[in-house]
Design a protein around this motif. Structure first.
Motif, short mmCIF file in Angstrom:
data_model
loop_
_atom_site.label_atom_id
_atom_site.label_comp_id
_atom_site.label_asym_id
_atom_site.label_seq_id
_atom_site.Cartn_x
_atom_site.Cartn_y
_atom_site.Cartn_z
N ILE A 117 0.82 -1.22 0.00
CA ILE A 117 0.00 0.00 0.00
C ILE A 117 0.85 1.26 0.00
N TYR A 141 -8.41 -5.83 -3.97
CA TYR A 141 -7.94 -5.93 -2.59
C TYR A 141 -7.95 -7.39 -2.18
N CYS A 179 -3.73 -4.76 -3.93
CA CYS A 179 -3.25 -4.37 -2.60
C CYS A 179 -3.34 -5.62 -1.72
#
Length: 244
Positions: A66, A124, A90
C-alpha cells in the motif's frame, strides 16, 4: 474447468531469489497459464515481458504494498502496462478501528480511479484480520461497502476466509460480479497449516463452482508455507486441480 490457473509467485519466493527466470520456466513447465507477481526480481518491464512471452505465461496480477500504491503509483501503473498485467492488487493493510477500514476504502477509491483511467483494475486481497466485527459487520465488508465497485474489486483468499471461521463459498457468492481473482489454497486438518490443494479439508470443488458462477477470471494457487520443496507443492496442487 473453464477458468485458467495461475500461481502466486510468493509461494516460490526463495527459489525466485536464487534464479528468477529459471523458476518462471519451471512454473510454465508444470502447466500454469499465468503468474501473479510479488516483486519482479529486479528486471525491467521490457526484459520481463520478453521472457513471459517466450514462456507463454500471462501476468494475472501483481501484489503491490500500500505504501508503493500511495507514493509511486505512476511507476506501478507504467510497469504493469508494459508487462501486460491488468490487475494491481493491494495485498495487505493494518487495521485497528472501524475508521481504519473506512479511511482505507477512501484511499483505495483514489488509487482505483487512477488505475481505471489507465485501463487497469485495482483489487484488494484479504487475510483473516479483516474479519474483525464492528457492530456486527466484518471489517472487510466495511471496506467493500465504502469503495466503488467499479474502482475496487475483490481478490478473495479462500484460505483466510475459512481461517476466520467464515464459509468461503458463501463469501464468494456475496461478492459475485466483483471478484475477478480467487486464491485457491487448502488447509491441513487439525493444525490448520497450509496444505497442497486436494490434501486438506477445504471444499475446493464447491469453491471452484461458486467462483465460476460469480464471474471469476482466474484461479490463483498460493501456499504461503510449504512442508515439501515449494516447487513440488505447487506441482501437486496443479495436478490435483486438473483431476477435479
Amino acid at each position: 474447468m473453464d477458468l485458467p490457473v495461475a500461481l502466486e509467485l510468493y509461494t516460490l519466493r526463495n527459489e525466485l531469489k536464487d534464479d528468477f527466470l529459471g523458476t518462471l520456466e519451471k512454473v510454465a513447465e508444470i502447466g500454469y497459464k499465468g503468474v501473479e507477481f510479488a516483486g519482479y526480481g529486479g528486471f525491467s518491464a521490457s526484459e520481463l515481458k520478453k521472457y513471459l512471452d517466450r514462456l507463454g505465461l500471462v501476468p494475472t496480477g501483481s501484489h503491490v504494498g500500500i505504501d508503493l500504491l500511495k507514493d509511486r503509483l505512476d511507476e506501478v501503473i507504467e510497469y504493469s502496462i508494459e508487462i501486460g498485467n491488468k490487475y494491481i492488487v493491494c495485498p495487505w493493510n493494518k487495521y485497528e478501528t472501524k475508521d481504519d477500514f473506512i479511511s482505507t476504502a477512501k484511499l483505495l477509491n483514489d488509487i482505483g480511479k487512477k488505475c481505471k483511467e489507465n485501463g487497469l483494475v485495482l483489487c484488494y486481497h484479504n487475510h483473516n484480520h479483516e474479519f474483525q466485527l464492528f457492530d456486527g459487520k466484518y471489517g472487510l465488508d466495511l471496506l467493500y461497502e465504502n469503495t466503488d465497485p467499479d474502482l475496487v474489486k475483490a481478490e478473495i483468499d479462500t484460505y483466510w476466509v475459512e481461517y476466520a471461521g467464515v464459509n468461503p463459498v458463501d463469501y464468494i457468492k456475496k461478492y459475485s460480479g466483483r471478484l475477478p481473482l480467487v486464491h485457491l489454497k487448502d488447509m491441513e486438518e487439525g493444525t490448520r497449516d497450509f496444505a497442497e490443494i486436494g490434501k486438506g479439508t477445504m471444499n475446493i470443488k464447491e469453491i471452484i463452482e461458486a467462483s465460476q458462477k460469480a464471474g471469476a477470471e482466474w484461479f490463483i494457487v498460493e501456499q504461503d508455507v510449504c512442508k515439501r520443496p515449494p516447487i513440488e507443492s505447487v506441482k501437486i496442487s496443479f495436478e490435483n486441480i486438473k483431476k477435479m
